[in-house]
Design an enzyme around this catalytic site. Structure first.
Site, PDB file in Angstrom:
ATOM      1  N   HIS A 197      79.708   8.456  12.619  1.00  0.00           N
ATOM      2  CA  HIS A 197      78.372   7.934  12.287  1.00  0.00           C
ATOM      3  C   HIS A 197      77.375   7.998  13.445  1.00  0.00           C
ATOM      4  O   HIS A 197      76.166   7.930  13.216  1.00  0.00           O
ATOM      5  CB  HIS A 197      78.453   6.477  11.830  1.00  0.00           C
ATOM      6  CG  HIS A 197      79.193   6.272  10.549  1.00  0.00           C
ATOM      7  ND1 HIS A 197      78.870   6.938   9.386  1.00  0.00           N
ATOM      8  CD2 HIS A 197      80.254   5.470  10.244  1.00  0.00           C
ATOM      9  CE1 HIS A 197      79.701   6.554   8.424  1.00  0.00           C
ATOM     10  NE2 HIS A 197      80.550   5.676   8.915  1.00  0.00           N
TER      11      HIS A 197
HETATM   12 ZN   LIG Z   1      84.684   4.751   7.211  1.00  0.00          ZN
END
Ligand SMILES: [Zn+2]
Length: 389
Positions: free
Chosen positions: A147
């Protein structure tokens, strides 16, 4: 191991070895106790696979080294790296907060920078072992921070080791398939290569309407040169093994064959398993076993990482199972039962490393399969033609 007994072992396993990336140095670092991300998972995976004889007395184990700043800057900005480092030393300000550093998801904790850089270094060491031909498979269970953005900490991730590994491999002329089975969209990696065709990203994840980070719809397919080289497979709540495998076989197998990568970077987040406290899919680890066997069938080097996985027991078992398959040892049921059973307890577990099969309700069948079929059709119509399929 009884390699000679299995007919299913890929030639890559006999020709090129599997390397487990780990060091006790990683054990010094912990997210805050109330945080879901548990760094102990890698240690526990190592204990299990070692007890099963799958580290060959340490011969197949390589320690990570901290990633160099010059490499980190291939993806992250100098401003961000500076903010991360100084925050970890206790000098944290609103500029850092604006970059996601010091939020509830990405808290500042002792050793944060050293941990992120060492875990990332593990994935980069794995990439180098593959580039040099010293490993056919390298697994860093402490990696998978998909992320993180160039200037953003996000979703428990500070430094995007997988985006960096794809970057390094692509720089060295490799065609990279990035496959992400974490339950959350692999946004940091997908967007890093959104306009490029030398890194094909495929992410399977829970429908972003119902889960962080809220991106990864099927119509996000890349742009410019990268159009058709970003593949998103959003999955409905309650997705079960057979539905998942149907999508995997329909989408990943033909695309991988057509794309013909030189190397596969595989983010093996285990938070898509049933019982994960942060997500809502209903998979068993048998799906991961099946996926890995499919990947081995392509006979390409594989750089695998950990990722999410917040039911610690289930995650540890899934990654130990993954390693046993990378080593060609999954077929040895006796070892699997005897050793895995002593070390692990779980509600989804019946002994050995593999989960028991889960019942599928009528509601699941009615809601999941039709939605997945729509997604498969969309990808076949919009992405397959770009790859000559
Ligand atoms: Zn995850």
């Amino acid at each position: 191991m009884k390699r000679q007994n299995s007919k299913e072992i890929s030639p890559i396993l006999t020709a090129r070895k599997a390397v487990f990336i780990y060091s006790a140095e990683l054990e010094k670092f912990h997210y805050p106790p109330e945080h879901p991300f548990n760094t102990i998972r890698a240690k526990r995976v190592r204990e299990i696979v070692s007890s099963m004889g799958l580290l060959k007395n340490g011969r197949s184990e390589v320690a990570p080294v901290p990633a160099e700043r010059i490499v980190l800057k291939k993806f992250h900005s100098a401003r961000y790296l500076h903010a991360l480092k100084t925050a970890a030393k206790g000098r944290w300000d609103t500029e850092a907060l604006d970059m996601g550093i010091g939020t509830q998801d990405c808290p500042v904790f002792k050793g944060l920078y050293e941990y992120a850089v060492l875990a990332t270094g593990g994935t980069l060491v794995a990439a180098e072992l593959i580039l040099s031909g010293q490993a056919g498979i390298a697994f860093n269970p402490s990696g998978g921070f998909h992320h993180a953005g160039p200037e953003r900490a996000s979703g428990f991730c500070y430094i995007n080791d997988v985006a960096l590994a794809c970057t390094v491999l692509a720089e060295r002329g490799k065609r990279v398939l990035y496959l992400d089975v974490d339950v959350h969209h692999g946004d940091g990696v997908a967007y890093a290569f959104y306009d490029r065709s030398d890194v094909l990203t495929i992410s399977f994840h829970q429908n972003p309407r119902t889960l962080f980070p809220g991106t990864g719809f099927e119509d996000e397919i890349g742009t410019g040169q990268g159009k058709g080289y970003c593949v998103n497979v959003p999955l409905p709540v309650g997705t079960y093994d057979q539905a998942y495998i149907k999508a995997f076989e329909a989408i990943v197998l033909p695309l991988t064959a057509a794309y013909n990568p030189d190397v596969v970077v595989f983010e093996l987040g285990a938070d898509a398993l049933a019982g994960d406290p942060l997500a809502h899919l209903r998979l068993t680890n048998n799906v991961y076993a099946e996926i890995i066997n499919h990947l081995l069938g392509f006979n390409k080097p594989i750089l695998a990482t950990g990722g999410g996985g917040y039911n610690v027991d289930n995650t540890v078992r899934a990654w130990a199972l993954a390693w046993s398959i990378f080593c060609g040892a999954d077929a040895d049921e006796h070892m699997n039962q005897a050793v895995g059973g002593v070390l692990l307890e779980s509600t989804e577990w019946q002994g050995g490393l593999r989960d028991r099969t889960l019942a599928v309700s009528q509601t699941q069948r009615k809601t999941v399969m039709p939605a997945i079929e729509v997604t498969i059709d969309f990808i076949k119509a919009n992405i397959f033609p770009i790859h000559g399929l």
